[in-house]
Design a protein around this motif. Structure first.
Motif, PDB file in Angstrom:
ATOM      1  N   GLN A   1       0.822  -1.207   0.000  1.00  0.00           N
ATOM      2  CA  GLN A   1       0.000   0.000   0.000  1.00  0.00           C
ATOM      3  C   GLN A   1       0.856   1.258   0.000  1.00  0.00           C
ATOM      4  OE1 GLN A   1      -2.525  -1.160   3.450  1.00  0.00           O
ATOM      5  NE2 GLN A   1      -4.243  -0.798   2.087  1.00  0.00           N
ATOM      6  N   ILE A   2       1.973   1.221   0.733  1.00  0.00           N
ATOM      7  CA  ILE A   2       2.887   2.369   0.758  1.00  0.00           C
ATOM      8  C   ILE A   2       3.497   2.588  -0.623  1.00  0.00           C
ATOM      9  CG2 ILE A   2       5.094   3.197   1.682  1.00  0.00           C
ATOM     10  CD1 ILE A   2       4.354   1.846   4.329  1.00  0.00           C
ATOM     11  N   GLN A   3       3.964   1.522  -1.252  1.00  0.00           N
ATOM     12  CA  GLN A   3       4.598   1.630  -2.565  1.00  0.00           C
ATOM     13  C   GLN A   3       3.626   2.099  -3.640  1.00  0.00           C
ATOM     14  OE1 GLN A   3       6.150  -2.344  -2.934  1.00  0.00           O
ATOM     15  NE2 GLN A   3       7.796  -2.001  -1.446  1.00  0.00           N
ATOM     16  N   ARG A   4       2.338   1.735  -3.497  1.00  0.00           N
ATOM     17  CA  ARG A   4       1.329   2.132  -4.483  1.00  0.00           C
ATOM     18  C   ARG A   4       0.689   3.474  -4.160  1.00  0.00           C
ATOM     19  NH1 ARG A   4      -1.691  -3.773  -4.483  1.00  0.00           N
ATOM     20  NH2 ARG A   4      -0.042  -4.950  -5.537  1.00  0.00           N
ATOM     21  N   GLY A   5       1.103   4.077  -3.042  1.00  0.00           N
ATOM     22  CA  GLY A   5       0.536   5.365  -2.648  1.00  0.00           C
ATOM     23  C   GLY A   5      -0.891   5.257  -2.141  1.00  0.00           C
ATOM     24  N   GLN A   6      -1.283   4.086  -1.650  1.00  0.00           N
ATOM     25  CA  GLN A   6      -2.642   3.874  -1.172  1.00  0.00           C
ATOM     26  C   GLN A   6      -2.751   4.243   0.309  1.00  0.00           C
ATOM     27  OE1 GLN A   6      -3.142  -0.277  -2.153  1.00  0.00           O
ATOM     28  NE2 GLN A   6      -3.795   0.160  -4.240  1.00  0.00           N
ATOM     29  N   ASN A   7      -2.536   5.514   0.600  1.00  0.00           N
ATOM     30  CA  ASN A   7      -2.613   6.007   1.968  1.00  0.00           C
ATOM     31  C   ASN A   7      -2.789   7.511   1.938  1.00  0.00           C
ATOM     32  OD1 ASN A   7       0.265   7.293   2.301  1.00  0.00           O
ATOM     33  ND2 ASN A   7       0.598   5.304   1.350  1.00  0.00           N
ATOM     34  N   PHE A   8      -3.181   8.067   3.076  1.00  0.00           N
ATOM     35  CA  PHE A   8      -3.358   9.512   3.196  1.00  0.00           C
ATOM     36  C   PHE A   8      -2.081  10.214   3.659  1.00  0.00           C
ATOM     37  CE2 PHE A   8      -8.044   8.614   3.723  1.00  0.00           C
ATOM     38  CZ  PHE A   8      -8.412   9.219   2.538  1.00  0.00           C
ATOM     39  N   GLY A   9      -1.120   9.447   4.172  1.00  0.00           N
ATOM     40  CA  GLY A   9       0.108  10.074   4.637  1.00  0.00           C
ATOM     41  C   GLY A   9       0.975   9.125   5.440  1.00  0.00           C
ATOM     42  N   ILE A  10       2.290   9.378   5.389  1.00  0.00           N
ATOM     43  CA  ILE A  10       3.261   8.582   6.141  1.00  0.00           C
ATOM     44  C   ILE A  10       4.174   9.535   6.894  1.00  0.00           C
ATOM     45  CG2 ILE A  10       5.031   6.795   6.018  1.00  0.00           C
ATOM     46  CD1 ILE A  10       4.003   6.129   3.214  1.00  0.00           C
ATOM     47  N   GLN A  11       4.311   9.316   8.201  1.00  0.00           N
ATOM     48  CA  GLN A  11       5.231  10.116   9.009  1.00  0.00           C
ATOM     49  C   GLN A  11       6.319   9.187   9.557  1.00  0.00           C
ATOM     50  OE1 GLN A  11       1.666  10.932   9.767  1.00  0.00           O
ATOM     51  NE2 GLN A  11       1.891  12.547   8.254  1.00  0.00           N
ATOM     52  N   TYR A  12       7.565   9.425   9.106  1.00  0.00           N
ATOM     53  CA  TYR A  12       8.697   8.593   9.521  1.00  0.00           C
ATOM     54  C   TYR A  12       9.340   9.171  10.777  1.00  0.00           C
ATOM     55  CZ  TYR A  12       8.480   6.642   4.772  1.00  0.00           C
ATOM     56  OH  TYR A  12       8.073   6.049   3.604  1.00  0.00           O
TER      57      TYR A  12
END
Length: 235
Positions: free
Chosen positions: A62-73
């Motif tokens: 899902q992260i690789q396909r951009g299937q999310n609203f946001g990622i905070q590292y």
């Protein structure tokens, strides 16, 4: 559920159904075997979907396909907090390849601020005049303060407040504390917990927990009176 386990389970179900038909020939036992087979297969599929939905590999896709609203590292980018398209908030650790569901149904967009490499403060909207907040301590502790109502213009308690939220007043990483309002509108100082947050089984509630042989046991009950006692390991 791992694919090998699914295959083994399917094989067991097919063998069981076959043995029943051989042992008890007739239309009735065939119908029972077919019903049993369908029921178990549906449960296996459901279990597989539930377990894999927030698994590490599924989440990475899902992260690789951009299937999310946001990622905070976090600072070393060894972990992140991800907001999925279905409103689920998940912690992912790229070193251990493990995930943890922080919230199952956040109603709005969120932001996560890492206070250090292991603790994050997650905030977001939960509707008009409402904000929601969670302190997350990796790998599996989620902390929520009590919701506090603020009345500036709307002083009548029979009407909705001007706004409400459960944001902590203070999070002090060095001292290991956070400061919150409690349900009695008092301000309390709490230590940051280290034990894993427990998600009760769906449909169950608990009014009893106990320590036996240095292990935590929680007794649950559902609306039909079914009782379940679960051990959560050493504490």
């Amino acid at each position: 559920m791992h694919p090998n386990k699914i295959i083994q389970s399917l094989a067991f179900v097919i063998i069981l159904a076959g043995n029943l038909i051989k042992k008890f020939p007739g239309k009735k036992i065939i119908l029972i075997s077919q019903t049993l087979l369908a029921f178990i297969l549906l449960n296996l599929i459901s279990k597989c979907y539930a377990d894999g939905n927030n698994s590490y590999h599924h989440l990475m896709q899902q992260i690789q396909r951009g299937q999310n609203f946001g990622i905070q590292y976090n600072s070393p980018r060894s972990a992140a907090i991800v907001e999925l398209l279905n409103g689920i908030i998940v912690y992912i650790n790229f070193n251990t390849k493990k995930t943890y569901t922080i919230s199952n149904d956040w109603p709005g967009l969120v932001t996560a601020v890492w206070l250090n490499d292991h603790i994050a403060h997650i905030q977001g909207s939960c509707g008009t005049g409402c904000a929601k907040s969670i302190i997350f301590v990796s790998p599996s502790t989620a902390i929520s303060c009590s919701t506090h109502e603020y009345r500036i213009k709307s002083l009548n308690p029979n009407y909705p407040p001007d706004f409400q939220h459960n944001r902590p007043l203070l999070i002090d990483i060095k001292k290991g504390i956070y400061v919150c309002y409690d349900d009695e509108r008092n301000i309390q100082v709490f230590p940051l917990p280290t034990h894993t947050t427990i998600h009760p089984p769906k449909g169950y509630y608990s009014e009893k927990a106990e320590i036996k042989h240095d292990k935590l046991f929680v007794t649950y009950e559902n609306g039909h009176g079914k009782v379940k006692r679960v051990s959560y390991g050493a504490v």
